[in-house]
Design a protein around this motif. Structure first.
Motif, PDB file in Angstrom:
ATOM      1  N   TYR A 159       0.836  -1.200   0.000  1.00 38.63           N
ATOM      2  CA  TYR A 159       0.000   0.000   0.000  1.00 38.63           C
ATOM      3  C   TYR A 159       0.872   1.252   0.000  1.00 38.63           C
ATOM      4  O   TYR A 159       1.972   1.260   0.559  1.00 38.63           O
ATOM      5  CB  TYR A 159      -0.887   0.049   1.249  1.00 38.63           C
ATOM      6  N   LEU A 161      -5.345   4.796   1.475  1.00 37.91           N
ATOM      7  CA  LEU A 161      -4.310   3.892   0.985  1.00 37.91           C
ATOM      8  C   LEU A 161      -4.674   3.456  -0.420  1.00 37.91           C
ATOM      9  O   LEU A 161      -5.842   3.243  -0.734  1.00 37.91           O
ATOM     10  CB  LEU A 161      -4.208   2.646   1.872  1.00 37.91           C
ATOM     11  N   SER A 212      -3.762   0.583  -3.513  1.00 35.47           N
ATOM     12  CA  SER A 212      -3.126  -0.676  -3.877  1.00 35.47           C
ATOM     13  C   SER A 212      -3.403  -0.926  -5.349  1.00 35.47           C
ATOM     14  O   SER A 212      -4.326  -0.347  -5.924  1.00 35.47           O
ATOM     15  CB  SER A 212      -3.660  -1.823  -3.012  1.00 35.47           C
TER      16      SER A 212
END
Length: 226
Positions: free
Chosen positions: A107, A118, A120
């Protein structure tokens, strides 16, 4: 936290790559250009509660910073005996080069519309095309346990972690769990003197304290070492 410097993420769409961005779940699409990552974030900047999923699949990734370490857990609900019960599991977390790896997923700290989160990345090949999925998970403030060792009421600790501390600190850590729950220490004793100086300490009762499973685990483990 300071978000004065940002750099735009490179989410350019190429001939063979299709970029998708969404918030928490794929039902909430976003413009990739709206997501920006922080420059050189510190460990403490990752502290927060990050929301994932929706409805019955909802969960929160909670991260705290304590004693130069990051501690992570996932909070979710599970169906038990015809009742929704809150659950908490500790997750492995590593920090390196301004990124975190939590339970094998990497992340980066980011921001969208002045909201911390975050991000990803996930990739999927469909025919001759590569689909690049960017997931943004927003953060809420986290209720961090008070004291020098908040982790002792946040996650189940290990013997390896605890053996790094001297017995004098283990005693403080163990009794801090009691203090957070309003335990009344012996008047004039060492722990009474120590915690009475803490603004957050509110003595309420001597017995029948409802410790969490995490706290029970850590108290027993610390006592073994003491």
């Amino acid at each position: 936290m300071i978000f004065s410097l940002f750099s735009a993420l490179s989410f350019s769409q190429t001939k063979d790559t299709i970029v998708h961005a969404y918030m928490s779940v794929q039902n909430y699409e976003m413009n990739p250009s709206e997501i920006k990552k922080t420059i050189n974030p510190k460990k403490i900047d990752y502290e927060g509660s990050y929301h994932f999923g929706e409805s019955e699949g909802e969960s929160d990734l909670e991260i705290i910073f304590s004693n130069n370490k990051l501690y992570a857990r996932t909070e979710y609900a599970d169906w038990e005996n015809n009742t929704w019960v809150g659950k908490s599991d500790r997750l492995p977390i590593e920090y390196s080069k301004h990124k975190t790896v939590i339970d094998k997923t990497e992340y980066e700290l980011s921001i969208s519309d002045n909201e911390k989160g975050l991000i990803s990345h996930y990739y999927k090949n469909v025919g001759e095309k590569t689909h690049h999925y960017i997931q943004f998970n927003p953060s809420n403030d986290i209720e961090k346990p008070q004291g020098k060792y908040p982790e002792s009421s946040f996650v189940k600790l290990t013997l390896k972690e605890l053996t790094e501390l001297p017995k004098s600190e283990l005693k403080i850590m163990r009794n801090e769990i009691f203090a957070r729950n309003g335990y009344i220490f012996k008047s004039g004793g060492k722990m009474d003197t120590y915690f009475s100086k803490k603004i957050w300490y509110k003595p309420i009762k001597k017995d029948n304290i409802n410790f969490s499973d995490i706290e029970k685990h850590n108290i027993e483990l610390i006592l073994k070492l003491e």
